[in-house]
Design a protein around this motif. Structure first.
Motif, short mmCIF file in Angstrom:
data_model
loop_
_atom_site.label_atom_id
_atom_site.label_comp_id
_atom_site.label_asym_id
_atom_site.label_seq_id
_atom_site.Cartn_x
_atom_site.Cartn_y
_atom_site.Cartn_z
N GLY A 52 12.92 -5.79 35.71
CA GLY A 52 12.37 -7.25 35.78
C GLY A 52 13.45 -8.12 36.53
O GLY A 52 13.24 -9.42 36.77
N GLY A 53 14.70 -7.80 36.55
CA GLY A 53 15.70 -8.46 37.42
C GLY A 53 16.33 -9.35 36.16
O GLY A 53 15.65 -9.81 35.28
N GLY A 54 17.51 -9.70 36.53
CA GLY A 54 18.37 -10.63 35.89
C GLY A 54 18.92 -10.02 34.88
O GLY A 54 19.07 -8.77 34.45
N GLY A 95 21.74 -9.49 24.53
CA GLY A 95 21.32 -9.53 23.40
C GLY A 95 19.94 -9.24 22.74
O GLY A 95 19.68 -8.43 21.78
N THR A 96 18.98 -9.90 23.29
CA THR A 96 17.76 -9.35 22.85
C THR A 96 16.84 -9.52 24.29
O THR A 96 17.01 -9.98 25.00
N MET A 97 15.62 -8.68 24.18
CA MET A 97 14.93 -8.39 25.24
C MET A 97 13.38 -8.49 24.85
O MET A 97 13.14 -7.75 23.87
N ARG A 112 2.61 -2.53 26.74
CA ARG A 112 2.47 -1.32 27.62
C ARG A 112 3.24 -1.31 28.99
O ARG A 112 2.94 -0.89 29.87
N THR A 113 4.66 -1.91 28.83
CA THR A 113 5.56 -1.64 29.81
C THR A 113 6.77 -1.33 29.49
O THR A 113 7.10 -0.74 28.44
#
Length: 64
Positions: free
Chosen positions: A43-45, A49-51, A56-57
């Protein structure tokens, strides 16, 4: 055996290869994964700490 990440939501798989963390969301809903920091190669960037993973990815995070 120790899990790659503690407290993963149901339906989320994690695997580590070197400094890369692979996360797969097998569910039909958004999920939040805690304890992830580094650079998101899909996704870039940055991740601090959290995502959140869409349904379904997958994500690949190079840990810092």
């Amino acid at each position: 055996l120790k899990p790659v990440l503690e407290g993963l939501p149901d339906g989320v798989e994690a695997a580590r290869r070197g400094h890369a963390l692979f996360l797969l969301n097998h569910t039909d809903a958004d999920v939040t994964v805690k304890g992830v920091s580094g650079t998101d190669l899909v996704g870039g960037g940055g991740v601090d700490g959290t995502m959140t993973l869409a349904p379904r990815t997958a994500a690949v995070v190079v840990e810092s």
